[in-house]
Design a protein around this motif. Structure first.
Motif, PDB file in Angstrom:
ATOM      1  N   THR A 430       9.730  -2.013 -15.378  1.00  0.00           N
ATOM      2  CA  THR A 430      10.043  -2.645 -14.095  1.00  0.00           C
ATOM      3  C   THR A 430      10.466  -1.648 -13.027  1.00  0.00           C
ATOM      4  N   MET A 431      11.000  -0.502 -13.455  1.00  0.00           N
ATOM      5  CA  MET A 431      11.560   0.408 -12.457  1.00  0.00           C
ATOM      6  C   MET A 431      11.130   1.853 -12.641  1.00  0.00           C
ATOM      7  N   GLY A 432      10.213   2.063 -13.558  1.00  0.00           N
ATOM      8  CA  GLY A 432       9.747   3.425 -13.790  1.00  0.00           C
ATOM      9  C   GLY A 432       8.889   3.933 -12.636  1.00  0.00           C
ATOM     10  N   GLU A 433       8.461   5.184 -12.779  1.00  0.00           N
ATOM     11  CA  GLU A 433       7.701   5.830 -11.699  1.00  0.00           C
ATOM     12  C   GLU A 433       6.419   5.081 -11.342  1.00  0.00           C
ATOM     13  N   GLU A 434       5.729   4.623 -12.427  1.00  0.00           N
ATOM     14  CA  GLU A 434       4.447   3.949 -12.199  1.00  0.00           C
ATOM     15  C   GLU A 434       4.646   2.694 -11.342  1.00  0.00           C
ATOM     16  N   THR A 435       5.690   1.926 -11.698  1.00  0.00           N
ATOM     17  CA  THR A 435       5.962   0.699 -10.943  1.00  0.00           C
ATOM     18  C   THR A 435       6.350   1.043  -9.507  1.00  0.00           C
ATOM     19  N   SER A 436       7.189   2.077  -9.349  1.00  0.00           N
ATOM     20  CA  SER A 436       7.614   2.430  -7.995  1.00  0.00           C
ATOM     21  C   SER A 436       6.418   2.792  -7.132  1.00  0.00           C
ATOM     22  N   SER A 437       5.458   3.517  -7.734  1.00  0.00           N
ATOM     23  CA  SER A 437       4.327   3.895  -6.883  1.00  0.00           C
ATOM     24  C   SER A 437       3.428   2.679  -6.632  1.00  0.00           C
ATOM     25  N   ARG A 438       3.389   1.740  -7.598  1.00  0.00           N
ATOM     26  CA  ARG A 438       2.606   0.524  -7.352  1.00  0.00           C
ATOM     27  C   ARG A 438       3.248  -0.287  -6.219  1.00  0.00           C
ATOM     28  N   VAL A 439       4.564  -0.372  -6.242  1.00  0.00           N
ATOM     29  CA  VAL A 439       5.279  -1.109  -5.195  1.00  0.00           C
ATOM     30  C   VAL A 439       5.015  -0.467  -3.834  1.00  0.00           C
ATOM     31  N   ALA A 440       5.104   0.872  -3.802  1.00  0.00           N
ATOM     32  CA  ALA A 440       4.873   1.577  -2.538  1.00  0.00           C
ATOM     33  C   ALA A 440       3.444   1.303  -2.054  1.00  0.00           C
ATOM     34  N   GLY A 441       2.489   1.307  -2.997  1.00  0.00           N
ATOM     35  CA  GLY A 441       1.089   1.050  -2.649  1.00  0.00           C
ATOM     36  C   GLY A 441       0.908  -0.369  -2.107  1.00  0.00           C
ATOM     37  N   ASN A 442       1.575  -1.329  -2.722  1.00  0.00           N
ATOM     38  CA  ASN A 442       1.452  -2.721  -2.275  1.00  0.00           C
ATOM     39  C   ASN A 442       2.048  -2.917  -0.884  1.00  0.00           C
ATOM     40  N   LEU A 443       3.172  -2.254  -0.657  1.00  0.00           N
ATOM     41  CA  LEU A 443       3.786  -2.372   0.672  1.00  0.00           C
ATOM     42  C   LEU A 443       2.881  -1.749   1.735  1.00  0.00           C
ATOM     43  N   LYS A 444       2.296  -0.628   1.338  1.00  0.00           N
ATOM     44  CA  LYS A 444       1.391   0.070   2.264  1.00  0.00           C
ATOM     45  C   LYS A 444       0.188  -0.824   2.590  1.00  0.00           C
ATOM     46  N   ALA A 445      -0.340  -1.479   1.542  1.00  0.00           N
ATOM     47  CA  ALA A 445      -1.496  -2.367   1.754  1.00  0.00           C
ATOM     48  C   ALA A 445      -1.118  -3.514   2.685  1.00  0.00           C
ATOM     49  N   PHE A 446       0.090  -4.035   2.505  1.00  0.00           N
ATOM     50  CA  PHE A 446       0.550  -5.121   3.375  1.00  0.00           C
ATOM     51  C   PHE A 446       0.647  -4.642   4.828  1.00  0.00           C
ATOM     52  N   VAL A 447       1.252  -3.467   5.007  1.00  0.00           N
ATOM     53  CA  VAL A 447       1.433  -2.944   6.380  1.00  0.00           C
ATOM     54  C   VAL A 447       0.067  -2.615   7.004  1.00  0.00           C
ATOM     55  N   LEU A 448      -0.843  -2.120   6.195  1.00  0.00           N
ATOM     56  CA  LEU A 448      -2.197  -1.830   6.706  1.00  0.00           C
ATOM     57  C   LEU A 448      -2.887  -3.101   7.174  1.00  0.00           C
ATOM     58  N   GLY A 449      -2.719  -4.166   6.355  1.00  0.00           N
ATOM     59  CA  GLY A 449      -3.303  -5.475   6.707  1.00  0.00           C
ATOM     60  C   GLY A 449      -2.755  -5.954   8.039  1.00  0.00           C
ATOM     61  N   LEU A 450      -1.468  -5.762   8.200  1.00  0.00           N
ATOM     62  CA  LEU A 450      -0.791  -6.164   9.430  1.00  0.00           C
ATOM     63  C   LEU A 450      -1.335  -5.377  10.621  1.00  0.00           C
ATOM     64  N   ASP A 451      -1.492  -4.086  10.378  1.00  0.00           N
ATOM     65  CA  ASP A 451      -1.991  -3.187  11.400  1.00  0.00           C
ATOM     66  C   ASP A 451      -3.408  -3.584  11.826  1.00  0.00           C
ATOM     67  N   GLN A 452      -4.209  -3.888  10.809  1.00  0.00           N
ATOM     68  CA  GLN A 452      -5.595  -4.283  11.066  1.00  0.00           C
ATOM     69  C   GLN A 452      -5.647  -5.545  11.926  1.00  0.00           C
ATOM     70  N   LEU A 453      -4.780  -6.473  11.594  1.00  0.00           N
ATOM     71  CA  LEU A 453      -4.712  -7.727  12.335  1.00  0.00           C
ATOM     72  C   LEU A 453      -4.370  -7.455  13.804  1.00  0.00           C
ATOM     73  N   GLN A 454      -3.441  -6.521  14.015  1.00  0.00           N
ATOM     74  CA  GLN A 454      -3.036  -6.131  15.361  1.00  0.00           C
ATOM     75  C   GLN A 454      -4.219  -5.548  16.118  1.00  0.00           C
ATOM     76  N   GLN A 455      -4.920  -4.621  15.437  1.00  0.00           N
ATOM     77  CA  GLN A 455      -6.080  -3.959  16.066  1.00  0.00           C
ATOM     78  C   GLN A 455      -7.113  -4.999  16.464  1.00  0.00           C
ATOM     79  N   ASN A 456      -7.392  -5.939  15.524  1.00  0.00           N
ATOM     80  CA  ASN A 456      -8.406  -6.965  15.806  1.00  0.00           C
ATOM     81  C   ASN A 456      -8.012  -7.821  16.997  1.00  0.00           C
ATOM     82  N   SER A 457      -6.713  -8.124  17.086  1.00  0.00           N
ATOM     83  CA  SER A 457      -6.305  -9.000  18.186  1.00  0.00           C
ATOM     84  C   SER A 457      -6.345  -8.276  19.529  1.00  0.00           C
ATOM     85  N   LEU A 458      -6.350  -6.932  19.486  1.00  0.00           N
ATOM     86  CA  LEU A 458      -6.419  -6.172  20.742  1.00  0.00           C
ATOM     87  C   LEU A 458      -7.856  -6.087  21.259  1.00  0.00           C
ATOM     88  N   HIS A 459      -8.832  -6.293  20.310  1.00  0.00           N
ATOM     89  CA  HIS A 459     -10.238  -6.150  20.724  1.00  0.00           C
ATOM     90  C   HIS A 459     -10.873  -7.469  21.134  1.00  0.00           C
TER      91      HIS A 459
END
Ligand SMILES: O=c1ccn([C@@H]2O[C@H](COP(=O)(O)OP(=O)(O)O[C@H]3O[C@H](CO)[C@@H](O)[C@H](O)[C@H]3O)[C@@H](O)[C@H]2O)c(=O)[nH]1
Length: 459
Positions: A430-459
């Motif tokens: 639950t808290m080892g390195e592998e999980t931490s990097s998976r969590v970081a990756g998931n958060l990044k994917a979420f923020v990227l999705g958000l960013d993409q949505l922003q970009q799309n709404s600007l165009h």
């Protein structure tokens, strides 16, 4: 002016349910989002904001805390589940909408998203009205989320009644008593089921769901873990990102934003106790007092165990204590109104934790590798307990609070020589390195999705 706009960080509003076990993980989520270039703002009702401000210095946090009126008078409470629900449904929405407009127009970055605790689903409607993309936040186990999201199907298939009881047994691991919505009287059970169904209706308009748990909760050994057997959401919306458990080590949080003053004297007291000798007892922040008789029974049981203990007991829970109890046991144990729980659990003198199985407490115990005595009382705690006892096997359920039951459980848990190793494994999972990097990756994917949505709404 243009350059200034570019340097301003986009705001992300975090709306937790107003309880300690919900605000704590939301803060950790906020801190994690900071590192993704966002400006997190946690919004709580005034009665919670007042408690936080009285106990911590908000300047210690890089995440902003703001409040909205809740319609309660200035007193401390207690405010019960239904009073809070009434305020969330009727009072808070308009105030949040006003705050959103103010924040959007204050020349310090626009609001690009809201992260809303599912138990505060009222705010989803505010996000929709204001045209702000919203993500849900589930503060507990995925297993409980699945159970809750299957309520409509269970009703349709006649597996549960209108008061939410099983009509026949359909989950091998659970019995009717374990169902998270079965709290209180028949009327309150019905009302709680309605509360959940309303959440499910609102849930469909969310784009994402951030889950404060980890994939494959039912696995203990790493070799049983299959990466492709990931969460399959029942609908297309929301997309689920497991970002948990949101615990202490990966993020450098100053400390939890406590609603009550922590009694730090108990840490010094712990320094004088033998390793692994102390039982820590806490039933979290949210369950109602369990009654005078049970408190008296537990008080006498603890005394009879002849082990040192720290017992977190709020004023409203103390009526059943035998006269002069605190003085009588002063050589053996400490009663505190509120503990610095994580530091207590980290201490080497603490060997056992008698817990209500709240999700945050469970994860903190795993993080500190402490064996558990489980006494679940309400909501998701029964599901968490099943996992602790039957799946991860890192604790034992106490049948009652009497001397014999607790003694038996203590013996069982201390005798189990493999528990240490299982704690190590579940910690790693639950808290080892592998999980931490998976969590970081998931958060990044979420923020990227958000960013993409922003970009799309600007165009
Ligand atoms: O003396 C204390 C006691 C608790 N805590 C902290 O308070 C939090 C408690 O959280 P949790 O264990 O989740 O319990 P509750 O506050 O009771 O949480 C509610 O919310 C959780 C998340 O949804 C659910 O899992 C629980 O069943 C529900 O009761 C933890 O971070 C503890 O470290 C302290 O700091 N000091």
């Amino acid at each position: 002016m243009g350059v200034q706009c570019i340097t301003k960080k986009p705001k992300i509003l975090l709306v937790p349910y107003p309880a300690q076990g919900h605000v704590n993980p939301m803060l950790k989520l906020g801190l994690a989002l900071l590192t993704h270039g966002l400006q997190p703002i946690i919004v709580t009702p005034e009665f919670i904001h007042r408690r936080i401000v009285a106990n911590v210095d908000l300047n210690d946090y890089q995440v902003r805390f703001m409040s909205i009126p809740d319609g309660f008078s200035g007193e401390e409470g207690p405010y019960d589940f239904f009073a809070i629900e009434k305020s969330m449904e009727n009072i808070m929405p308009n105030h949040l909408e006003t705050l959103l407009h103010e924040l959007d127009e204050d020349d310090d970055g626009t609001v690009v998203c809201m992260v809303i605790d599912l138990l505060a689903s009222w705010a989803i409607q505010v996000a929709t009205r204001c045209g702000i993309p919203a993500a849900g936040f589930w503060p507990a186990m995925q297993a409980t989320y699945r159970l809750i999201t299957s309520i409509p199907e269970m009703i349709q298939a006649d597996l549960i009644s209108e008061t939410g009881k099983f009509t026949n047994t359909c989950q091998p691991l659970l019995s009717t008593e374990d169902l998270p919505w079965l709290i209180g009287t028949q009327a309150s059970r019905k009302a709680r089921l309605k509360f959940w169904i309303r959440i499910l209706d609102r849930l469909t308009s969310l784009r994402w769901l951030l889950l404060n748990s980890f994939p494959q909760e039912f696995v203990i050994h790493d070799d049983e873990y299959q990466d492709d057997d990931y969460i399959a959401p029942p609908h297309n919306n929301p997309i689920i990102f497991p970002v948990g458990p949101l615990t202490e080590p990966s993020l450098t949080t100053p400390k939890n934003p406590s609603f009550w003053k922590e009694d730090t004297n108990c840490l010094e007291w712990l320094d004088h106790q033998k390793p692994n000798s102390v039982i820590y007892i806490s039933f979290g922040s949210w369950v109602s007092p369990i009654g005078d008789a049970k408190i008296k029974t537990l008080a006498l049981t603890l005394q009879s165990l002849n082990r040192p203990f720290i017992w977190v007991l709020a004023k409203s829970w103390r009526h059943g204590l035998p006269n002069g109890y605190s003085d009588t046991v002063s050589k053996q144990g400490k009663l505190v109104l509120w503990a610095p729980q994580f530091q207590v659990l980290q201490h080497k003198a603490v060997g056992l934790y008698l817990t209500h199985c709240g999700w945050n407490s469970t994860m903190e115990a795993i993080q500190c590798r402490k064996r558990l005595l489980c006494y679940p009382m309400a909501g998701d705690q029964f599901v968490n307990c099943k996992y602790i006892v039957k799946v991860w096997k890192i604790g034992v359920k106490v049948k009652g609070l009497g001397q014999k039951d607790v003694e038996e459980a203590v013996k069982k848990v201390m005798k189990d020589e493999e528990m240490e190793e299982r704690l190590r494994k579940i910690y790693h999972r639950t808290m080892g390195e592998e999980t931490s990097s998976r969590v970081a990756g998931n958060l990044k994917a979420f923020v990227l999705g958000l960013d993409q949505l922003q970009q799309n709404s600007l165009h």
